[in-house]
Design a protein around this motif. Structure first.
Motif, PDB file in Angstrom:
ATOM      1  N   ASP A 143      18.467 -35.063 -17.395  1.00 14.38           N
ATOM      2  CA  ASP A 143      18.650 -34.513 -18.551  1.00 14.38           C
ATOM      3  C   ASP A 143      19.607 -34.407 -19.709  1.00 14.38           C
ATOM      4  O   ASP A 143      19.470 -34.128 -20.811  1.00 14.38           O
ATOM      5  N   GLU A 144      20.670 -33.939 -19.040  1.00 15.43           N
ATOM      6  CA  GLU A 144      22.044 -34.592 -20.068  1.00 15.43           C
ATOM      7  C   GLU A 144      21.493 -35.991 -20.617  1.00 15.43           C
ATOM      8  O   GLU A 144      22.781 -35.943 -21.618  1.00 15.43           O
ATOM      9  N   ARG A 145      21.026 -37.053 -20.467  1.00 14.43           N
ATOM     10  CA  ARG A 145      21.433 -37.902 -20.852  1.00 14.43           C
ATOM     11  C   ARG A 145      19.695 -38.388 -21.943  1.00 14.43           C
ATOM     12  O   ARG A 145      19.726 -39.041 -22.511  1.00 14.43           O
ATOM     13  N   GLY A 146      18.950 -36.668 -21.948  1.00 15.05           N
ATOM     14  CA  GLY A 146      18.126 -37.373 -22.715  1.00 15.05           C
ATOM     15  C   GLY A 146      17.153 -37.563 -22.226  1.00 15.05           C
ATOM     16  O   GLY A 146      15.537 -38.075 -23.417  1.00 15.05           O
ATOM     17  N   TRP A 147      16.901 -37.904 -20.998  1.00 19.41           N
ATOM     18  CA  TRP A 147      15.355 -38.914 -20.929  1.00 19.41           C
ATOM     19  C   TRP A 147      14.446 -37.393 -20.456  1.00 19.41           C
ATOM     20  O   TRP A 147      14.296 -36.734 -20.200  1.00 19.41           O
TER      21      TRP A 147
END
Length: 339
Positions: free
Chosen positions: A156-160
């Motif tokens: 989530d934090e990487r925008g997946w």
């Protein structure tokens, strides 16, 4: 309030649904938190997926799980499922498994994080991205929930992104042998179980895959698909024909399914149930499931599993009627810039 660490866990949400006579009206939703963004949260409830704008959330909190399976049980079933759907290229990264099948199906082209990757989590994700880049594919990671919830938070934090929630459902074979029909209203032959898929079986499977793949018109299965389908020690391809079947002079192929026995012989894996549109809603899928259950029971299997998208409400309802219940769920996470 909820945090990203709550994704994959059971929550209860009190939602504002309106105002009447000056009083605020509320509605409660209970289920698994599958997504939390800056604008909304998404819950998988017993009645389906519910998306709630954060502006309507009055209160939300994590609650104790409802009879969650032990982590070891999830790992066992995920390994049996991987044996049942084997990618031609597989590589270990500690306890994680990297898989590719030339892009055919998400399951065979995603990393499976069910153990220690022998490195920090961020480094493991970087390694996954690099490995799939070397193979000319977008990086994907199958995230069993809540077992691998920390992986989901990092993604989530990487925008997946995420594909639709998938239910991993199980049922005892004894239940299937009781609930699945032994016959059907339509006049059909006895299901035939073959060690190899016929051309008709492959054509029907390809048509079904194409129908569920947005924008994909090619109904033929790629060469890698044959490995995924057949490279299992114990596998059968179920064919259901109209009339008496091809061995007795012809007959239209109405429905197909695939069954495997994996997981040290315990698990019947059921996949690729396809029914010709004109023959649907006549009990043919249940008839094939019973035939595969009988075959697997004769080989010592005791339980069955299948995987179905939560949004496929028709299939979910059928499987529930036969006795399947959700064991755990997973999300296929996709690297940014890909679908």
């Amino acid at each position: 309030m909820l945090r990203q660490q709550d994704v994959g866990h059971r929550i209860v949400v009190r939602r504002i649904v309106g105002v009447r006579y000056g009083r605020t009206l509320f509605s409660d939703a209970l289920g698994e938190l599958v997504e939390l963004t800056e604008t909304h949260l998404t819950i998988a409830t017993a009645r389906g997926v519910v998306q709630v704008p954060l502006t309507e959330v009055h209160r939300a909190k994590r609650v104790p799980p409802a009879r969650r399976p032990m982590a070891s049980a999830v790992v066992e079933l995920e390994r049996a499922a991987n044996e049942s759907w084997p990618a031609p290229v597989q590589e270990r990264m500690g306890g994680w498994l990297l898989r590719t099948a030339g892009g055919w199906t998400g399951r065979a082209n995603s990393a499976l994080p069910i153990g220690d990757p022998d490195r920090p989590l961020e480094a493991a994700i970087d390694a996954v991205v690099a490995w799939y880049a070397e193979h000319g594919q977008p990086a994907m990671i199958n995230v069993p929930l809540p077992l691998a919830a920390p992986v989901g938070v990092a993604l989530d934090e990487r925008g997946w992104g995420a594909r639709p929630l998938t239910l991993v459902q199980t049922a005892p074979l004894t239940t299937l042998l009781t609930t699945a029909p032994a016959g059907a209203a339509l006049q059909v032959g006895v299901p035939e179980l073959a060690a190899e898929p016929s051309p008709g079986w492959l054509a029907l499977a390809g048509a079904g895959k194409a129908a569920r793949s947005s924008g994909r018109e090619d109904r033929t299965l790629p060469a890698t698909a044959r490995h995924v389908l057949t490279a299992v020690g114990t596998v059968r391809f179920a064919h259901l024909y109209a009339e008496r079947g091809p061995r007795s002079g012809g007959g239209e192929l109405l429905a197909i399914a695939r069954g495997t026995v994996t997981g040290a012989g315990r698990w019947l894996g059921i996949s690729l149930i396809e029914v010709e549109p004109a023959a649907r809603r006549r009990g043919l899928a249940g008839l094939l499931i019973r035939a595969l259950a009988e075959w697997a029971a004769e080989r010592g299997a005791t339980d069955a599993f299948l995987q179905v998208e939560e949004r496929n409400t028709g299939a979910v309802a059928l499987y529930r009627k036969l006795g399947f219940r959700t064991h755990h769920t997973y999300l296929t996470r996709v690297a940014p810039g890909h679908r």
